[in-house]
Design a protein around this motif. Structure first.
Motif, PDB file in Angstrom:
ATOM      1  N   VAL A  94       0.849  -1.199   0.000  1.00 27.12           N
ATOM      2  CA  VAL A  94       0.000   0.000   0.000  1.00 27.12           C
ATOM      3  C   VAL A  94       0.882   1.245   0.000  1.00 27.12           C
ATOM      4  O   VAL A  94       0.723   2.161  -0.820  1.00 27.12           O
ATOM      5  CB  VAL A  94      -0.949   0.006   1.223  1.00 27.12           C
ATOM      6  N   LEU A  95       1.850   1.262   0.911  1.00 34.42           N
ATOM      7  CA  LEU A  95       2.724   2.439   1.013  1.00 34.42           C
ATOM      8  C   LEU A  95       3.511   2.659  -0.269  1.00 34.42           C
ATOM      9  O   LEU A  95       3.651   3.781  -0.756  1.00 34.42           O
ATOM     10  CB  LEU A  95       3.688   2.261   2.184  1.00 34.42           C
ATOM     11  N   VAL A 104      -7.629   1.656 -11.194  1.00 33.65           N
ATOM     12  CA  VAL A 104      -7.410   0.787 -10.034  1.00 33.65           C
ATOM     13  C   VAL A 104      -6.035   0.148 -10.138  1.00 33.65           C
ATOM     14  O   VAL A 104      -5.639  -0.297 -11.215  1.00 33.65           O
ATOM     15  CB  VAL A 104      -8.476  -0.341  -9.975  1.00 33.65           C
ATOM     16  N   VAL A 105      -5.297   0.156  -9.043  1.00 35.02           N
ATOM     17  CA  VAL A 105      -4.021  -0.571  -9.005  1.00 35.02           C
ATOM     18  C   VAL A 105      -4.282  -1.848  -8.207  1.00 35.02           C
ATOM     19  O   VAL A 105      -4.783  -1.786  -7.084  1.00 35.02           O
ATOM     20  CB  VAL A 105      -2.912   0.254  -8.312  1.00 35.02           C
ATOM     21  N   LYS A 134      -7.068  -5.651  -1.504  1.00 33.93           N
ATOM     22  CA  LYS A 134      -6.752  -6.196  -2.828  1.00 33.93           C
ATOM     23  C   LYS A 134      -6.336  -5.104  -3.826  1.00 33.93           C
ATOM     24  O   LYS A 134      -5.536  -5.332  -4.710  1.00 33.93           O
ATOM     25  CB  LYS A 134      -7.989  -6.908  -3.404  1.00 33.93           C
ATOM     26  N   SER A 135      -6.931  -3.918  -3.684  1.00 31.78           N
ATOM     27  CA  SER A 135      -6.732  -2.911  -4.728  1.00 31.78           C
ATOM     28  C   SER A 135      -6.641  -1.508  -4.145  1.00 31.78           C
ATOM     29  O   SER A 135      -7.138  -1.256  -3.045  1.00 31.78           O
ATOM     30  CB  SER A 135      -7.912  -2.915  -5.699  1.00 31.78           C
ATOM     31  N   GLY A 164      -0.416  -4.650 -11.415  1.00 38.47           N
ATOM     32  CA  GLY A 164      -1.398  -4.601 -12.489  1.00 38.47           C
ATOM     33  C   GLY A 164      -2.292  -3.393 -12.311  1.00 38.47           C
ATOM     34  O   GLY A 164      -2.548  -2.968 -11.189  1.00 38.47           O
ATOM     35  N   MET A 165      -2.729  -2.838 -13.421  1.00 40.78           N
ATOM     36  CA  MET A 165      -3.609  -1.669 -13.338  1.00 40.78           C
ATOM     37  C   MET A 165      -4.753  -1.783 -14.318  1.00 40.78           C
ATOM     38  O   MET A 165      -4.619  -2.362 -15.374  1.00 40.78           O
ATOM     39  CB  MET A 165      -2.805  -0.397 -13.657  1.00 40.78           C
ATOM     40  N   SER A 166      -5.871  -1.190 -13.927  1.00 41.46           N
ATOM     41  CA  SER A 166      -7.010  -1.185 -14.853  1.00 41.46           C
ATOM     42  C   SER A 166      -6.817  -0.053 -15.853  1.00 41.46           C
ATOM     43  O   SER A 166      -5.946   0.788 -15.683  1.00 41.46           O
ATOM     44  CB  SER A 166      -8.297  -0.946 -14.081  1.00 41.46           C
ATOM     45  N   ASN A 167      -7.656  -0.032 -16.842  1.00 36.34           N
ATOM     46  CA  ASN A 167      -7.656   1.108 -17.759  1.00 36.34           C
ATOM     47  C   ASN A 167      -8.384   2.268 -17.112  1.00 36.34           C
ATOM     48  O   ASN A 167      -9.006   2.117 -16.072  1.00 36.34           O
ATOM     49  CB  ASN A 167      -8.340   0.724 -19.068  1.00 36.34           C
TER      50      ASN A 167
END
Ligand SMILES: Nc1ncnc2c1ncn2[C@@H]1O[C@H](COP(=O)(O)OP(=O)(O)OP(=O)(O)O)[C@@H](O)[C@H]1O
Ligand SMILES: [Mg+2]
Length: 362
Positions: free
Chosen positions: A43-44, A122-123, A77-78, A108-111
């Protein structure tokens, strides 16, 4: 969701961590000492990357007003980010911002999506893969996603295409699938493109065939698989059954074609035509008869994998990091890859990120 405002200031990372939350910091330091995986560290780490990129894109006017507003929230999770530039920018600037975060954090990242004047993305934090299997006549687990085990309903979305550049984790992924199938004892046939990967577990397959230079064994194996499938299909039709799962006694049968591209590339024109035709025939009838393909390859090559063939694989997986071209060929969109152990998966049209358990027992 309760969004928090991102602090826009140029401070060293550790100061940021301290400011963010002393409790988080203690967890972070603990994980550094014990070298244990710790969610707080992730997270950090992600928030810090986000903060640095915000500082890079932000400007402050003479009245001390910032030109960027960034809000975030997270669960285990995200990390959910929403963003708005207060100066006039076009959509490309948001895309650039998202990509800068993507380049600097290994997640991973969302569009991008837009909602109520904000741009959202979202990461996805790293998911610890579940070392579990789950398989039945219709579906099997293919990895862990944010809701738990992701199952692929192969009866509904038949055939799986697995792409991974060398060393990115194809074999580990296939081992996971095979482990599940071997556990329940469904038939698996294997065409081993590298001649080595699966030779150790030859006896587990109903039929095993190593890549041969004149492709006669491969063609023979494909023909035998197709004939067996045709036989089952004809008998089903005679009994008025149009799907294998309508008959309790019929189990799914799988054919693993490992390194399909290598097989095709080392075949001559005539052999290529025969192999492609057999593969197409298996694709067409496989769904109803319960005969499914598991095909792996190192890269997507438009010369051999055209859109029509690709679209017949309702489940597509790209493990680890692959080229930009591979993502656009397999998923028809721009995506970035991951470290080993994660993958993009598209089942029907639903795109997900999965973690893959590391089985290396054969
Ligand atoms: N799910 C995973 N979790 C952890 N490590 C992994 C995972 N998948 C792959 N790796 C690491 O990457 C290495 C290479 O993986 P693998 O043998 O599956 O690659 P590959 O795609 O089959 O490569 P090649 O195309 O050369 O056969 C593994 O030995 C392992 O160290
Ligand atoms: Mg391999």
């Amino acid at each position: 969701m309760i969004y928090k405002k991102m602090r826009l200031c140029n401070i060293p990372t550790f100061t940021f961590y301290l400011l963010k939350s002393p409790l988080m910091c203690i967890h972070f330091l603990k994980s550094k000492i014990t070298k244990e995986h710790n969610r707080y560290f992730e997270v950090l780490n992600i928030l810090n990357t986000l903060r640095i990129e915000c500082s890079n894109y932000d400007t402050v006017n003479e009245k001390g007003k910032h030109s960027l507003k960034c809000l975030y929230d997270y669960d285990n999770k995200s990390i959910y980010v929403k963003l708005r530039f207060l100066r006039k920018v076009n959509e490309e600037e948001y895309e650039k911002f998202r990509n800068s975060v993507d380049i600097h954090c290994d997640y991973g990242m969302s569009n991008l999506t837009t909602k109520k004047g904000y741009f959202h993305f979202v990461v996805y934090m790293k998911l610890e893969p579940l070392y579990e299997t789950s398989i039945d006549k219709y579906s099997m687990a293919i990895g862990t996603y944010h809701k738990g085990l992701l199952t692929w309903n192969y009866a509904e979305y038949p055939h799986i295409l697995v792409l991974g550049e060398t060393g990115q984790g194809k074999s580990v992924f296939i081992r996971y699938l095979l482990k599940e199938i071997f556990n329940v004892g469904y038939d698996v046939w294997c065409i081993d493109g590298k001649k080595i990967d699966y030779s150790k577990v030859k006896s587990m397959f109903k039929q095993y065939c190593a890549n041969d230079s004149n492709k006669s064994n491969i063609i023979l194996t494909l023909e035998m698989f197709k004939d067996e499938m045709q036989l089952r299909y004809d008998s089903m039709v005679q009994r008025g059954i149009y799907n294998y799962f309508e008959d309790e006694s019929l189990e799914p049968v799988f054919l693993l074609i490992d390194e399909y591209l290598t097989i095709i590339e080392t075949a001559d024109k005539k052999e290529q035509t025969v192999i492609k035709k057999l593969v197409s025939e298996i694709i067409w009838l496989g769904r109803a008869a319960g005969y499914f393909l598991i095909v792996t390859m190192q890269r997507a090559d438009a010369k051999y994998i055209d859109g029509a063939i690709r679209d017949n694989f309702a489940c597509r997986v790209v493990v680890g990091k692959a080229s930009k071209e591979s993502y656009s060929m397999i998923f028809d969109r721009k995506l970035n890859g991951f470290e080993k152990g994660r993958a993009w998966v598209q089942i029907n049209n639903d795109l997900q990120i999965i973690s893959i358990p590391f089985y290396n027992d054969f």
